[in-house]
Design a protein around this motif. Structure first.
Motif: not given
Ligand code: BGC
Length: 697
Positions: A349, A354-356, A483, A595-596
């Protein structure tokens, strides 16, 4: 799962060395102080499997995009916070033979991470061929009080050893990233200086031309030993070689002081002198005083955010570890920085944003120190122009914040995420709302937040499609937070967040109009906002389409979700999990597995907008279909479960997050820790179990 660490309230203790999972331990033993951070790799040479990683916040390289088939709109590069010059290194030789734990015999290996004081200690006893033993103890801390400084101490006790121990503390600029797209080296040497007192190495990143100057000095504390010291200098490397003749029982300590300064903070002309000045003042203070001021700073931080759990030591250790890593990664002292999903713990990463940050990490910083959270908002405010450029690149109006960025430009290059995961825009609006609600002070919102909201709203208004057959606005071709489905139409979460952003923006504009008429008129002029445009926003908000499953009384995740074969996670064989390691991508996309948190993410954000029965029905439907293969998932589900009174479920999901890394639950901590999930664990306690809910006054 790995059960590696001894249970302790304030410490992470590993006894015994397991080379086959060394990368996992290195990730766990990551230290940082916002300005820099490093994995828990060894000071001395180690030829076994390891991912040496030292990262300097904000120092990145635009690694040229590598894709199979280029699509218009792809970013040219993926920005990554790169592996920085190694300032940790202290090589050791025993009677001329390089110490390497992959080759030597040793016993009593132990690593101890002191969470309270943010210090890592590693001890072991080297065993020579003829029964001779030397005890080694390495400690390191990255000063929280003076963020340019790091200190390393090496204590050597030659238990029954007589001979020569050589110590070689160094700075090495010859470092690489394992994940470099084209195997490039990202650094070039600018300058090096070394004399008997101090060494200094300045390296520059290619393309971005950041300068990083690292200065080092050492002290050897020993009364009786004879020491011969030599300077070692070669390209990209400076160090000292100390040959010490040692006697049984005569302890030696080497202290290494390091100062890291970058051109982000200082002009090139003064970089070296600044690093050396910081180093000299550190030397004058000495290790113990530097450590004491660092500890005081950590104590202050803990007093804002500690969580005490009585009666469950492992749970206590788990949450403190999460808080610790959050504190190590971001403190808001530098508003130009943000939070990478893996902190300083690895290359995955890329250390970028991220949007995180807004969707998951924000509550931790907001509720423990609102100033810090405000800096996170400013980060996006400053990137507004770039977000407008990102939207324009896709042929759209307004602002589209990137899925992944370091400087405001999008750098994610998978089409389904770059082009489609546009829901990220709404998380940024939501953070502004959350901050305003929590502080009760509309100052930020009215002056800065509104600028962001207007441009995000403009984006949504351009991105929707009007469907005359239904007289509804739709958002087509998106990827929701889940996703495991791409290019879907009318993702309920995205549509909900888009309509909500429009509503919130209109409300805020009305407030500003009422309270500050002149400012309101300026705002309209600045953004060329017309009454027609605002009317259009209202119409879109009112006529947004929300997929709904009438017979179940639940929101449909997106169009056609209910046409998929409906099976539950419990119907899968455990051998198929995680799906992303066992199923083809095509099969995953066609399945109903999630997934989430997706619909649940929306319900988490707006608990007051939906009645408990609606939340319960959606939870009952979606959670059994969720594989939680993003580490962001269990915490959000845990909070929602707590809110609807599913205590056991909430606890079960919480346990999956709080020790996710310590127990290597997803078998991927070798790549780095899951910082976002750590923030989620904290929220699962505070917003879930403790039930903190900030209501509109
Ligand atoms: C998640 C995303 C997240 C990214 C970084 C991905 O696995 O699906 O929502 O932004 O990981 O944590």
């Amino acid at each position: 799962m790995i059960d590696r660490f001894l249970a302790d309230e304030w410490k992470i203790i590993e006894e015994g060395f397991q080379p086959e999972t060394n990368r996992f331990s290195e990730s766990i033993f990551t230290l940082g102080n916002e300005h820099m951070g490093l994995r828990g790799f060894f000071e001395e040479h180690y030829s076994g499997d390891s991912l040496p990683g030292i990262y300097t916040a904000g120092i990145y390289y635009p690694d040229k995009t590598k894709v199979g088939w280029w699509k218009i709109g792809y970013p040219e590069f993926f920005a990554k916070i790169i592996n920085s010059p190694n300032w940790l290194g202290i090589d050791v030789e025993i009677n001329g033979i390089r110490l390497d734990l992959a080759k030597e015999r040793f016993r009593a290996f132990r690593r101890e991470l002191d969470l309270k004081n943010a210090k890592l200690t590693r001890t072991f006893i080297w065993m020579g061929a003829d029964g001779q033993e030397i005890a080694f103890s390495f400690s390191r801390f990255l000063s929280m009080a003076q963020k340019n400084l790091a200190c390393i101490s090496l204590r050597i006790n030659p238990v029954n050893f007589r001979g020569t121990v050589t110590l070689l503390p160094y700075l090495n600029g010859d470092v690489r990233n394992e994940d470099a797209n084209f195997n490039e080296k990202f650094w070039t040497e600018v300058n090096q200086k070394i004399n008997e007192d101090a060494a200094c190495l300045t390296m520059a990143t290619k393309k971005t031309n950041f300068l990083v100057t690292t200065a080092m000095s050492t002290k050897i504390l020993t009364a009786k030993n004879s020491i011969k010291s030599t300077i070692v200098a070669k390209p990209e490397f400076v160090g000292y070689r100390f040959d010490l003749s040692v006697q049984p029982g005569q302890e030696i300590e080497l202290q290494k002081y390091v100062a890291v300064c970058t051109s982000r903070d200082f002009s090139q002309a003064v970089l070296e002198e600044t690093a050396l000045a910081k180093l000299n003042s550190a030397l004058a203070k000495g290790y113990e005083r530097l450590y004491a001021e660092h500890r005081r700073e950590m104590e202050r931080k803990w007093s804002d955010c500690d969580v005490e759990i009585r009666g469950d030591l492992r749970a206590q250790q788990g949450i403190r570890y999460c808080i610790f890593q959050l504190l190590q990664t971001y403190t808001g002292a530098d508003a130009r920085l943000n939070i990478g999903p893996k902190g300083f713990s690895g290359e995955k990463y890329g250390g970028v944003v991220y949007w995180d940050t807004e969707a998951f990490c924000f509550p931790f910083y907001l509720y423990t120190n609102a100033e810090t959270a405000r800096n996170l908002l400013f980060y996006r405010y400053r990137h507004l122009e770039k977000a407008k450029e990102n939207a324009a690149k896709l042929g759209l109006k307004g602002a589209l914040y990137p899925m992944v960025t370091i400087d405001g430009q999008e750098c994610h290059n998978e089409w389904e995420i770059t082009f489609e995961e546009i829901h990220r825009n709404a998380a940024i609006a939501y953070a502004i709302y959350n901050y305003t609600k929590y502080t009760g002070n509309p100052g930020y919102l009215h002056k800065y937040g509104i600028e962001v909201l207007v441009e995000i709203s403009r984006f949504w208004a351009d991105r929707v499609t009007y469907n005359p057959r239904k007289d509804r606005y739709m958002i087509l071709g998106v990827t929701g937070p889940n996703e495991y489905e791409n290019n879907v139409n009318n993702n309920w979460y995205t549509n909900t967040m888009a309509a909500w952003t429009l509503e919130y923006t209109l409300e805020t504009l009305a407030e500003i109009k009422e309270q500050q008429g002149k400012e309101y008129r300026n705002l309209l002029a600045r953004h060329q906002l017309t009454v027609e445009e605002l009317k259009k926003w209202r119409e879109i908000m009112e006529k947004m389409y929300y997929p709904y499953v009438e017979e179940l009384g639940i929101f449909e995740q997106n169009d056609l979700y209910m046409d998929k074969e409906q099976v539950l996670v419990r119907d899968l064989s455990p051998a198929e999990l995680p799906l992303n390691k066992h199923w083809s991508w095509d099969r995953i996309l066609r399945s109903c597995f999630i997934k989430q948190a997706d619909v649940i993410q929306g319900l988490y954000f707006f608990p007051e907008r939906y009645d408990p029965e609606t939340i319960r029905k959606n939870f009952d439907f979606y959670e059994p279909r969720t594989v939680h293969e993003s580490s962001l998932s269990p915490a959000i589900h845990s909070i929602v479960a707590s809110r609807i009174g599913y205590k056991e479920k909430a606890y079960e999901l919480y346990l999956r997050t709080a020790r996710l890394d310590l127990d290597n639950y997803n078998d991927d901590t070798d790549e780095g820790i899951h910082l976002t999930s750590m923030a989620g664990s904290w929220a699962a306690i505070v917003e879930g179990f403790a039930g903190l809910l900030i209501k509109n006054a």
